[in-house]
Design an enzyme around this catalytic site. Structure first.
Site, short mmCIF file in Angstrom:
data_model
loop_
_atom_site.label_atom_id
_atom_site.label_comp_id
_atom_site.label_asym_id
_atom_site.label_seq_id
_atom_site.Cartn_x
_atom_site.Cartn_y
_atom_site.Cartn_z
N TYR A 164 -11.48 1.36 0.52
CA TYR A 164 -10.48 0.82 1.44
C TYR A 164 -9.12 1.14 0.85
O TYR A 164 -8.84 0.80 -0.29
CB TYR A 164 -10.66 -0.70 1.60
CG TYR A 164 -9.59 -1.33 2.46
CD1 TYR A 164 -9.48 -0.96 3.81
CD2 TYR A 164 -8.69 -2.26 1.95
CE1 TYR A 164 -8.49 -1.52 4.62
CE2 TYR A 164 -7.70 -2.82 2.76
CZ TYR A 164 -7.61 -2.45 4.09
OH TYR A 164 -6.63 -3.00 4.89
N ASP A 266 -5.35 5.73 -5.81
CA ASP A 266 -4.99 4.45 -5.20
C ASP A 266 -5.20 3.40 -6.28
O ASP A 266 -6.33 2.97 -6.55
CB ASP A 266 -5.88 4.18 -3.97
CG ASP A 266 -5.62 2.79 -3.39
OD1 ASP A 266 -4.97 1.97 -4.05
OD2 ASP A 266 -6.11 2.54 -2.27
N LYS A 294 0.20 -4.92 -4.73
CA LYS A 294 -0.42 -6.13 -5.28
C LYS A 294 0.25 -6.64 -6.57
O LYS A 294 1.31 -7.24 -6.50
CB LYS A 294 -1.92 -5.92 -5.49
CG LYS A 294 -2.65 -5.68 -4.14
CD LYS A 294 -4.11 -5.96 -4.22
CE LYS A 294 -4.88 -5.52 -2.98
NZ LYS A 294 -5.24 -6.56 -2.07
C1 LIG Z 1 -7.66 -0.29 -3.10
C2 LIG Z 1 -6.75 -0.79 -2.03
N1 LIG Z 1 -5.83 0.02 -1.50
C3 LIG Z 1 -4.99 -0.39 -0.54
C4 LIG Z 1 -5.04 -1.67 -0.05
C5 LIG Z 1 -4.11 -2.12 1.01
O1 LIG Z 1 -3.14 -2.95 0.49
P1 LIG Z 1 -2.34 -3.94 1.45
O2 LIG Z 1 -3.29 -4.99 1.91
O3 LIG Z 1 -1.24 -4.46 0.58
O4 LIG Z 1 -1.82 -3.13 2.59
C6 LIG Z 1 -5.99 -2.56 -0.58
C7 LIG Z 1 -6.07 -3.94 -0.10
O5 LIG Z 1 -6.88 -4.74 -0.49
C8 LIG Z 1 -6.88 -2.11 -1.59
O6 LIG Z 1 -7.82 -2.91 -2.10
#
Ligand SMILES: Cc1ncc(COP(=O)(O)O)c(C=O)c1O
Length: 455
Positions: A164, A266, A294
């Site tokens: 994700y 990511d 985060k």
């Molecule tokens: C690995 C990863 N990338 C991107 C995101 C997306 O982040 P956001 O919820 O701040 O848009 C998340 C969200 O949990 C994530 O776990």
């Protein structure tokens, strides 16, 4: 003698029914608020990820390692806002930074004094010379993908099955594909995760299994000169914790480069949580672009994208647009500066390692004592129990696990003063304000579940 999985499966259904009833009985106010919210807010929650069974928990406040819900239940927080709050709640230095900043004005959409300090610190940690700020992980991966497409002049993106990366169209592909649609293991299909995504976009995203270099080579051969980037979450953290094989990340970078594509990490979840410089530091592989969010913002809505000088130069040259009214917002930057320079210091990481050892060690002892077919994976502030004996290497392995165990564990923890992120694939986040006593509570609750499952 160990209890058979069949006996445990029979027991777990009964345990869940009892725990769900207890859960509801202790949260009447949350239930009332949820019912009222549903009249005005879709599903009664601000994000669909907050709509977890048996009902959402409405939280009133947090302090240190603890949070309190609207029914007055106290929890040690291991959810930590989906991996954000490694600073703990209402940390005095964050409160001070935000309060001082708020008194001076909260938004100008002009650069401010903290921007460069935050970027400098990120550069040091993640070995990327140039940065831009965003407001979420979604925006960070979106910008990274656009930069990679701009730099290479190519449209296709390769992602890993079941990662994700946020909720934008390009990467909302095969996030949790249904078995009937996901295609063969050796050649996963590209499955849109939601309605509302144009098929032409889904078709531009190719999907491969994590930890499979052969598949990666094959997809690059199948689309010569068409792939802009491979995006990976270096440790998958939305399927429990799935570690990269030794050498996988370095080899993936080599393959991407051999075919003229970029590698994007990511690090929205791994960044600043599994090491000061995230997976980049922990595994010694520096990608071409990194997406953060985060933990870097100390609990404010934040994000950042960093990259190689020649790739980020596309922004300088006005070839790739990177915008946002709230990018580098003063409150966010003040909180990020305090987080990175004053709180997440070397002693914070030593603390994560120390309490993680108590937590993971305690859980391993329980698993061994009751001969449970589970295992534990931990990395500094992050970790979790995986409800199968063997290591999980990819999504297809993960699908062999029944979600019942994780749900039972989540209910046991919730009813005994531990808040965990909901859903089977979630895991824990520790904070600098967690103590040994806090993590022991988690172990004790898990031990109670283990006893009830096996006795
Ligand atoms: C690995 C990863 N990338 C991107 C995101 C997306 O982040 P956001 O919820 O701040 O848009 C998340 C969200 O949990 C994530 O776990």
């Amino acid at each position: 003698m160990s209890t058979s999985v069949q006996d445990m499966t029979e027991r777990v259904g009964k345990l869940i029914a009892k725990e769900e009833a207890d859960f509801r009985a202790r949260r009447p106010r949350s239930d009332e608020m949820w019912k009222e919210a549903k009249q005005y807010v879709s599903k009664g929650v601000p994000s669909s990820f907050q709509d977890a069974p048996p009902q959402p928990i409405f939280v009133e406040r947090g302090k240190g390692s603890r949070v309190w819900d609207v029914d007055g239940n106290e929890y040690v927080d291991f959810h930590n806002g989906f991996g954000v709050m490694v600073v703990g709640h209402a940390h005095p230095l964050i409160v001070e930074a935000i309060t001082q900043r708020a008194a001076l004005g909260t938004h100008f959409a002009q650069p401010g004094p903290d921007v460069v300090e935050v970027a400098k610190e990120l550069s040091k940690r993640f070995k990327q010379p140039q940065w831009r700020f965003t407001n979420s992980g979604t925006e960070s991966t979106l910008d990274a993908v656009r930069l990679a497409r701009g730099f290479t002049g190519r449209d296709r993106i390769v992602k890993i099955e079941a990662t994700y990366h946020g909720h934008h169209d390009t990467l909302m592909v095969s996030v949790e594909p249904k078995p009937a649609l996901m295609g063969p293991a050796e050649s996963p299909a590209s499955v849109p995760q939601t309605e509302g995504i144009p098929k032409v976009l889904t078709d531009l995203t190719s999907v491969v299994a994590f930890n499979d270099l052969e598949q990666l080579e094959a997809v690059f051969k199948r689309y010569p000169d068409q792939i802009a980037a491979l995006i990976v979450e270096p440790v998958m953290m939305n399927l429990g914790i799935v570690m990269p094989d030794d050498g996988y990340l370095a080899k993936a970078k080599e393959i991407a480069h051999k075919h003229g594509a970029l590698l994007i990490f990511d690090e929205v979840k791994t960044g600043c949580t599994i090491a000061p410089g995230g997976a980049t530091e922990r595994f010694g592989v520096t990608p071409d672009l990194v997406a953060l969010a985060k933990a870097i913002g100390g609990g404010t809505p934040c994000g950042a994208v960093g990259g190689r000088a020649d790739v980020m130069a596309l922004i300088d040259d006005d070839r790739v647009a990177q915008f946002g009214t709230f990018n580098g917002n003063p409150l966010t930057m003040a909180a990020a500066r305090a987080t990175l320079t004053k709180i997440l210091t070397p002693s914070a990481y030593a603390h994560f390692d120390a309490i993680s050892e108590v937590l993971a060690g305690g859980l391993r002892d329980v698993i061994a004592k009751h001969e449970l077919p589970f295992h534990v994976q931990s990395l500094a502030a992050r970790g979790g129990v995986t409800y199968r004996k063997e290591r999980v290497r990819n999504y297809r392995d993960y699908l062999t696990i029944s979600k019942t165990w994780a749900y039972a564990s989540w209910l046991y923890q919730s009813n005994r003063g531990v808040l965990m992120a909901p859903f089977a694939e979630e895991n824990w986040t520790l904070s600098v304000q967690h103590s040994e006593e806090d993590v022991q509570r988690y172990v004790d609750n898990f031990a109670e579940l283990a006893r009830d499952l096996t006795n």
